[in-house]
Design an enzyme around this catalytic site. Structure first.
Site, PDB file in Angstrom:
ATOM      1  N   HIS A 129     131.396  51.545 -12.941  1.00  0.00           N
ATOM      2  CA  HIS A 129     132.509  51.937 -11.862  1.00  0.00           C
ATOM      3  C   HIS A 129     133.158  52.900 -12.494  1.00  0.00           C
ATOM      4  CE1 HIS A 129     132.427  47.892  -9.590  1.00  0.00           C
ATOM      5  NE2 HIS A 129     131.783  48.562  -9.065  1.00  0.00           N
ATOM      6  N   CYS A 227     140.788  46.839 -12.071  1.00  0.00           N
ATOM      7  CA  CYS A 227     139.888  46.173 -11.201  1.00  0.00           C
ATOM      8  C   CYS A 227     140.629  45.211 -10.524  1.00  0.00           C
ATOM      9  CB  CYS A 227     138.800  45.495 -12.099  1.00  0.00           C
ATOM     10  SG  CYS A 227     137.689  46.442 -12.644  1.00  0.00           S
TER      11      CYS A 227
END
Length: 234
Positions: A129, A227
């Site tokens: 990511h 996250c």
């Protein structure tokens, strides 16, 4: 893992942030990684459409929360994993692809928000990511407003980053490996992985105040500070 998550929550409380929580759904342990649940800007929540079946029910769960909390929800057409792959710097959305988010989602985001969207391609599977390899330190933007790990990006993306952020912090491999870049900043305070020692030093040298939080148990699931954090921009 729950205790460590609590330490992050307590740090945000200590720094005076407004915090909203979403209730977990049994069988969806990765909901703790809230950044992937969508992207919220200008009061519009663009929903997530996950790559892997294990996480796909998270998308509707987060969209339901957005609706219940007054956001205008746009349901995604293309695969995207929310703010994990989309980060705002100034008026520009930097969007990651290569492992989870379809580049077509970047065009979708550009149409929804009417902002410039810059695609960055990730090439190292350890950094799947964008928010694992790229950190926004000052959301107002500027030549030194971000930090990143050069080896995580392809050559074309590196050229973009070097041109736009010539004074960016480049972190060490060791700090990136503990998801040191998976951090959250209010423009002064930067909450980072407690083991990212050199990144903390670099931040202090730039005038930021780093706050180390131990999320080593959550790291086992592939996530860190950012996250666990979805920014809600009205």
């Amino acid at each position: 893992a729950v205790r460590q998550w609590g330490s992050l929550y307590a740090k945000y409380q200590e720094l005076g942030f407004e915090i909203h929580l979403i209730d977990p759904i049994p069988g969806l342990p990765d909901m703790v990684y809230a950044a992937n649940g969508g992207y919220v800007l200008d009061g519009i929540a663009y929903g997530a459409r996950f790559e892997y079946p294990e996480r796909q029910p998270e998308g509707p769960a987060y969209m339901e929360w957005f609706r219940a909390n007054g956001f205008e929800v746009r349901e995604p057409v293309h695969t995207n994993e929310g703010e994990g792959d989309m980060l705002l710097v100034g008026d520009t959305i930097f969007a990651g692809t290569g492992f989870r988010t379809d580049p077509a989602a970047h065009r979708e985001v550009a149409e929804i928000y009417g902002r410039e969207v810059v695609t960055l391609k990730l090439i190292d599977p350890e950094f799947y990511h964008l928010d694992t390899a790229f950190a926004v330190l000052d959301s107002d933007g500027g030549p030194g407003s971000v930090a990143f790990l050069p080896k995580a990006f392809d050559a074309a993306s590196l050229d973009i980053l070097d041109e736009r952020f010539p004074d960016a912090i480049h972190v060490t491999d060791a700090d990136a490996a503990v998801l040191g870049l998976n951090s959250f900043s209010d423009g002064k305070n930067v909450i980072i992985a407690s083991r990212a020692d050199d990144f903390a030093r670099q931040l202090r040298e730039r005038g930021y105040v780093p706050h180390g939080v131990d999320l080593s148990e959550l790291l086992l699931g592939g996530g860190g500070v950012k996250c666990c954090t979805l920014e809600l921009r009205g």
